[in-house]
Design a protein around this motif. Structure first.
Motif, PDB file in Angstrom:
ATOM      1  N   LEU A   1      34.892  46.436 -22.473  1.00 45.85           N
ATOM      2  CA  LEU A   1      34.652  47.574 -21.587  1.00 45.85           C
ATOM      3  C   LEU A   1      33.661  48.583 -22.159  1.00 45.85           C
ATOM      4  CD1 LEU A   1      38.340  48.194 -20.425  1.00 45.85           C
ATOM      5  CD2 LEU A   1      36.500  47.169 -19.102  1.00 45.85           C
ATOM      6  N   HIS A   2      33.039  48.249 -23.291  1.00 47.22           N
ATOM      7  CA  HIS A   2      32.095  49.193 -23.902  1.00 47.22           C
ATOM      8  C   HIS A   2      30.805  49.243 -23.080  1.00 47.22           C
ATOM      9  CE1 HIS A   2      34.796  48.354 -27.253  1.00 47.22           C
ATOM     10  NE2 HIS A   2      34.457  49.553 -27.699  1.00 47.22           N
TER      11      HIS A   2
ATOM     12  N   THR B   1      32.086  43.550 -38.489  1.00 48.70           N
ATOM     13  CA  THR B   1      31.135  44.158 -37.562  1.00 48.70           C
ATOM     14  C   THR B   1      30.208  45.121 -38.293  1.00 48.70           C
ATOM     15  OG1 THR B   1      32.788  44.049 -35.811  1.00 48.70           O
ATOM     16  CG2 THR B   1      30.923  45.509 -35.436  1.00 48.70           C
ATOM     17  N   ARG B   2      28.913  44.941 -38.142  1.00 46.04           N
ATOM     18  CA  ARG B   2      27.893  45.790 -38.789  1.00 46.04           C
ATOM     19  C   ARG B   2      28.008  45.815 -40.308  1.00 46.04           C
ATOM     20  NH1 ARG B   2      27.483  50.301 -34.487  1.00 46.04           N
ATOM     21  NH2 ARG B   2      25.763  49.495 -33.285  1.00 46.04           N
TER      22      ARG B   2
ATOM     23  N   ILE C   1      28.268  52.143 -23.355  1.00 50.67           N
ATOM     24  CA  ILE C   1      27.246  53.141 -23.688  1.00 50.67           C
ATOM     25  C   ILE C   1      25.918  52.486 -24.047  1.00 50.67           C
ATOM     26  CG2 ILE C   1      26.630  55.047 -25.212  1.00 50.67           C
ATOM     27  CD1 ILE C   1      29.682  55.502 -25.516  1.00 50.67           C
TER      28      ILE C   1
ATOM     29  N   GLY D   1      36.390  38.202 -37.328  1.00 50.51           N
ATOM     30  CA  GLY D   1      35.484  37.746 -36.274  1.00 50.51           C
ATOM     31  C   GLY D   1      34.047  37.657 -36.743  1.00 50.51           C
TER      32      GLY D   1
ATOM     33  N   MET E   1      32.479  38.759 -28.299  1.00 49.97           N
ATOM     34  CA  MET E   1      31.073  38.326 -28.325  1.00 49.97           C
ATOM     35  C   MET E   1      30.915  36.847 -27.983  1.00 49.97           C
ATOM     36  SD  MET E   1      30.108  38.437 -32.293  1.00 49.97           S
ATOM     37  CE  MET E   1      31.182  37.722 -33.501  1.00 49.97           C
TER      38      MET E   1
ATOM     39  N   ALA F   1      27.236  45.810 -31.402  1.00 48.97           N
ATOM     40  CA  ALA F   1      27.520  46.019 -32.828  1.00 48.97           C
ATOM     41  C   ALA F   1      27.748  44.748 -33.654  1.00 48.97           C
ATOM     42  CB  ALA F   1      28.707  46.965 -32.984  1.00 48.97           C
ATOM     43  N   PRO F   2      28.549  43.780 -33.210  1.00 45.81           N
ATOM     44  CA  PRO F   2      28.799  42.628 -34.088  1.00 45.81           C
ATOM     45  C   PRO F   2      27.718  41.552 -34.005  1.00 45.81           C
ATOM     46  CG  PRO F   2      30.164  42.460 -32.119  1.00 45.81           C
ATOM     47  CD  PRO F   2      29.334  43.712 -31.967  1.00 45.81           C
TER      48      PRO F   2
ATOM     49  N   TYR G   1      23.163  35.065 -34.910  1.00 44.90           N
ATOM     50  CA  TYR G   1      24.146  34.704 -33.881  1.00 44.90           C
ATOM     51  C   TYR G   1      23.434  34.365 -32.573  1.00 44.90           C
ATOM     52  CZ  TYR G   1      28.052  34.912 -30.649  1.00 44.90           C
ATOM     53  OH  TYR G   1      28.970  34.610 -29.677  1.00 44.90           O
TER      54      TYR G   1
ATOM     55  N   LEU H   1      20.832  60.090 -22.963  1.00 46.55           N
ATOM     56  CA  LEU H   1      21.452  59.937 -21.643  1.00 46.55           C
ATOM     57  C   LEU H   1      20.914  60.968 -20.657  1.00 46.55           C
ATOM     58  CD1 LEU H   1      25.171  59.241 -22.668  1.00 46.55           C
ATOM     59  CD2 LEU H   1      23.589  57.625 -21.596  1.00 46.55           C
TER      60      LEU H   1
ATOM     61  N   THR I   1      34.083  41.809 -32.051  1.00 44.61           N
ATOM     62  CA  THR I   1      34.051  40.448 -32.573  1.00 44.61           C
ATOM     63  C   THR I   1      34.893  39.544 -31.678  1.00 44.61           C
ATOM     64  OG1 THR I   1      36.001  40.822 -33.952  1.00 44.61           O
ATOM     65  CG2 THR I   1      33.875  41.294 -34.950  1.00 44.61           C
ATOM     66  N   THR I   2      35.834  40.160 -30.979  1.00 44.84           N
ATOM     67  CA  THR I   2      36.756  39.373 -30.157  1.00 44.84           C
ATOM     68  C   THR I   2      36.177  39.007 -28.795  1.00 44.84           C
ATOM     69  OG1 THR I   2      37.728  41.453 -29.449  1.00 44.84           O
ATOM     70  CG2 THR I   2      38.808  40.321 -31.227  1.00 44.84           C
TER      71      THR I   2
ATOM     72  N   PHE J   1      19.849  61.964 -30.355  1.00 45.88           N
ATOM     73  CA  PHE J   1      21.196  61.425 -30.345  1.00 45.88           C
ATOM     74  C   PHE J   1      21.556  60.924 -28.945  1.00 45.88           C
ATOM     75  CE2 PHE J   1      20.834  64.428 -33.822  1.00 45.88           C
ATOM     76  CZ  PHE J   1      21.136  63.562 -34.868  1.00 45.88           C
ATOM     77  N   VAL J   2      22.654  60.159 -28.889  1.00 43.06           N
ATOM     78  CA  VAL J   2      23.006  59.484 -27.636  1.00 43.06           C
ATOM     79  C   VAL J   2      23.021  60.416 -26.418  1.00 43.06           C
ATOM     80  CG1 VAL J   2      24.894  58.308 -26.437  1.00 43.06           C
ATOM     81  CG2 VAL J   2      24.120  57.468 -28.650  1.00 43.06           C
ATOM     82  N   PRO J   3      23.692  61.581 -26.501  1.00 52.21           N
ATOM     83  CA  PRO J   3      23.731  62.419 -25.291  1.00 52.21           C
ATOM     84  C   PRO J   3      22.337  62.860 -24.843  1.00 52.21           C
ATOM     85  CG  PRO J   3      25.317  63.191 -26.908  1.00 52.21           C
ATOM     86  CD  PRO J   3      24.477  62.160 -27.589  1.00 52.21           C
TER      87      PRO J   3
ATOM     88  N   GLY K   1      30.210  61.646 -26.769  1.00 56.34           N
ATOM     89  CA  GLY K   1      28.774  61.797 -26.564  1.00 56.34           C
ATOM     90  C   GLY K   1      28.298  61.237 -25.228  1.00 56.34           C
TER      91      GLY K   1
ATOM     92  N   GLY L   1      27.189  57.982 -31.814  1.00 63.50           N
ATOM     93  CA  GLY L   1      25.929  58.488 -31.284  1.00 63.50           C
ATOM     94  C   GLY L   1      25.653  59.947 -31.552  1.00 63.50           C
TER      95      GLY L   1
ATOM     96  N   LEU M   1      30.679  44.502 -27.809  1.00 70.07           N
ATOM     97  CA  LEU M   1      30.884  45.417 -28.939  1.00 70.07           C
ATOM     98  C   LEU M   1      31.998  44.959 -29.865  1.00 70.07           C
ATOM     99  CD1 LEU M   1      29.543  48.243 -29.638  1.00 70.07           C
ATOM    100  CD2 LEU M   1      28.885  47.175 -27.506  1.00 70.07           C
TER     101      LEU M   1
ATOM    102  N   ALA N   1      41.462  38.616 -30.505  1.00 69.52           N
ATOM    103  CA  ALA N   1      41.911  38.288 -29.145  1.00 69.52           C
ATOM    104  C   ALA N   1      42.156  36.790 -29.044  1.00 69.52           C
ATOM    105  CB  ALA N   1      40.868  38.716 -28.128  1.00 69.52           C
TER     106      ALA N   1
END
Lengths: 283, 208
Positions: B99-100, A30-31, B102, A67, B151, B177-178, B183, B62, B148-149, B57-59, A187, A221, B146, A97
């Motif tokens: 469940l990601h 990943t990344r 953000i 993966g 995507m 991210a992945p 892809y 948001l 690899t499992t 930054f992220v916060p 964050g 973040g 988010l 998974a």
């Protein structure tokens, strides 16, 4: 409670009565474009380099994630596993998974591995837990279920309990379940880590099991992540964390964990701390 | 209060100041359209730019988005009367098993900030839910993963859309991210974006 993992004769015990155990996170495409493309091409030299570097930096266990988008995951998982055990004699944690990918590695792995991971969702447990039983592996149990992420420490305890009970039904004993207490990003919600820390303490007290975090996620973040990550690890260890998936090649991580061992009474006469200091200063 | 100070309050993530500013300007006769197009949307463009350049930054992103939305909430009753055109309708979600949220939330907020109508299905979204929204008129599907499992569940959604013969009616963009551009191509998506601002640019491109 002791979770025992092994690679051949090398046994690693995760337990509150032992020094903290580091699961090295770097073998993950990943990344990491270069790693991903080399793995996809069947070249595991970067995987081996990451294995060596992490063990030298203090990893007790290595996570292996294969993966790569669009690639044959079972073949890559087995290939990565074989490449890693050529250069590192530590137990492995297979991160997928996909039951076929897990099986491809587990059936050839000489020892007791860790599976990363199952959730408390019935369907997921039905896929992963039979593999743990068949190959005698331990499993990281992520405490989310069909309803998502439990909001309170009490709900997370209930989910952990459900997961452990269902694992027992599948013939996987409690000591082979390591509960992942969910390192949510601070964050996005500044109370996230408070809930996680309280959950760790509660689950440890009520269930006595070993507890893991994918620790680096907490600082996503934000700037100057390393300070957040190390403070988080220290707080989590004080609350009962016994292992973490993290990057020991970052010196601030490995030193913080070693300092925590010392402060938690797991480094007699501070000998490990002193030895590591001398080694750093010789180089 | 003027447009500039509303713009600044969005950047500071000060929702209350944004609401006060919007109310004052509406009372003094300013049009909702001008507040939207000359303060709120440019402010979110600036937020996206700063984030891309690593200054935000992220916060901060948001709270800026929250401030923007709270101003938008006050404008909405007025905008309904006008003829403000939606940039398009997007259904967005994190795929099954993941469940990601953000990054997905940031993209949803930035799309709204750019005038898109956004249906956010949340996380762990079943392919059938995406399909339902395409039937309801969504023009773009945005999917996030988010891990690899998880995507490969993006591919499952695209296949499900193809199976019901609706692939031509919808554009599909993905991120996480992945995920890579290659892809995206390999699973037959129309595009890939690496962050929230580029996701907005991509959505605009896809709408032609």
């Amino acid at each position: 409670m002791e979770t025992k993992l092994s690679y051949k004769d090398n046994q690693v015990i995760i337990s509150p009565d032992q020094p903290f155990k580091i699961i090295g996170e770097r073998i993950n495409p990943t990344r990491r474009k270069k790693l991903a493309s080399s793995m996809a091409a069947g070249d595991f030299s970067l995987v081996q380099e990451d294995a060596r570097l992490q063990v030298a930096a203090g990893a007790h266990i290595l996570d292996v994630n294969a993966g790569v988008p669009g690639a044959d995951e079972p073949a890559l998982m087995r290939g990565a596993m074989q490449a890693v055990i050529e250069v590192a004699e530590v137990p492995l944690c297979f991160d997928s998974a996909n039951p076929d990918a897990l099986k491809a590695a587990l059936e050839h792995y000489p020892g007791k591995a860790l599976i990363n991971s199952t959730t408390a969702e019935e369907e997921m447990m039905g896929r992963i837990l039979p593999l743990a039983k068949e190959y005698g592996a331990a499993v990281i149990g992520v405490i989310t279920d069909d309803a998502g992420i439990p909001a309170t420490p009490e709900d997370r305890l209930a989910t952990a309990k459900k997961l452990i009970d269902r694992a027992a039904d599948y013939g996987v004993p409690k000591e082979d379940i390591i509960i992942d207490a969910l390192a949510l990003t601070v964050g996005a919600d500044h109370n996230a880590s408070r809930v996680t820390l309280a959950s760790i303490a509660l689950i440890r007290r009520e269930l006595g099991v070993n507890i893991n975090l994918g620790a680096s996620n907490v600082s996503f973040g934000l700037p100057d992540r390393e300070y957040i990550n190390t403070a988080y690890l220290a707080l989590a260890i004080a609350n009962g964390l016994t292992t973490a998936i993290t990057d020991p090649t970052k010196q601030e991580i490995s030193l913080t964990i070693m300092a925590c061992d010392l402060l938690m009474g797991q480094d007699e006469y501070a000998m490990r701390w002193i030895r590591a200091y001398r080694k750093r200063n010789q180089a | 209060m003027d447009l500039k100070s509303i713009f600044n309050s969005v950047l500071e993530g000060d929702a209350e100041a944004v609401r006060t500013g919007v109310n004052q300007m509406l009372e003094s006769g300013a049009s909702a359209e001008s507040i939207l197009h000359e303060a709120l949307i440019p402010a979110m463009d600036e937020v996206g730019k700063r984030f891309e350049e690593g200054d935000f930054f992220v916060p901060e992103m948001l709270i800026a988005a929250r401030a923007m939305q709270s101003g938008l909430g006050l404008l909405k009753p007025h905008l309904a009367e006008g003829d403000v055109q939606s940039s398009g309708k997007v259904v967005i979600g994190t795929v099954k098993g993941d469940l990601h949220d953000i990054g997905k939330n940031l993209v949803a907020m930035m799309l709204e900030g750019a005038g898109f109508e956004v249906v956010d299905l949340g996380t762990d979204v079943d392919p059938t839910k995406f399909i339902e929204e395409v039937r309801n008129g969504a023009q773009i599907i945005g999917m996030s993963a988010l891990l690899t499992t998880t995507m490969n569940n993006m591919k499952a959604v695209i296949e499900a859309i193809e199976d019901i013969g609706m692939r031509e009616q919808v554009k599909i963009m993905i991120g996480g991210a992945p995920v890579t551009g290659e892809y995206a191509k390999s699973i037959g998506a129309d595009g890939f974006a690496s962050d929230a601002s580029s996701a907005v640019r991509l959505a605009k491109e896809l709408m032609g």
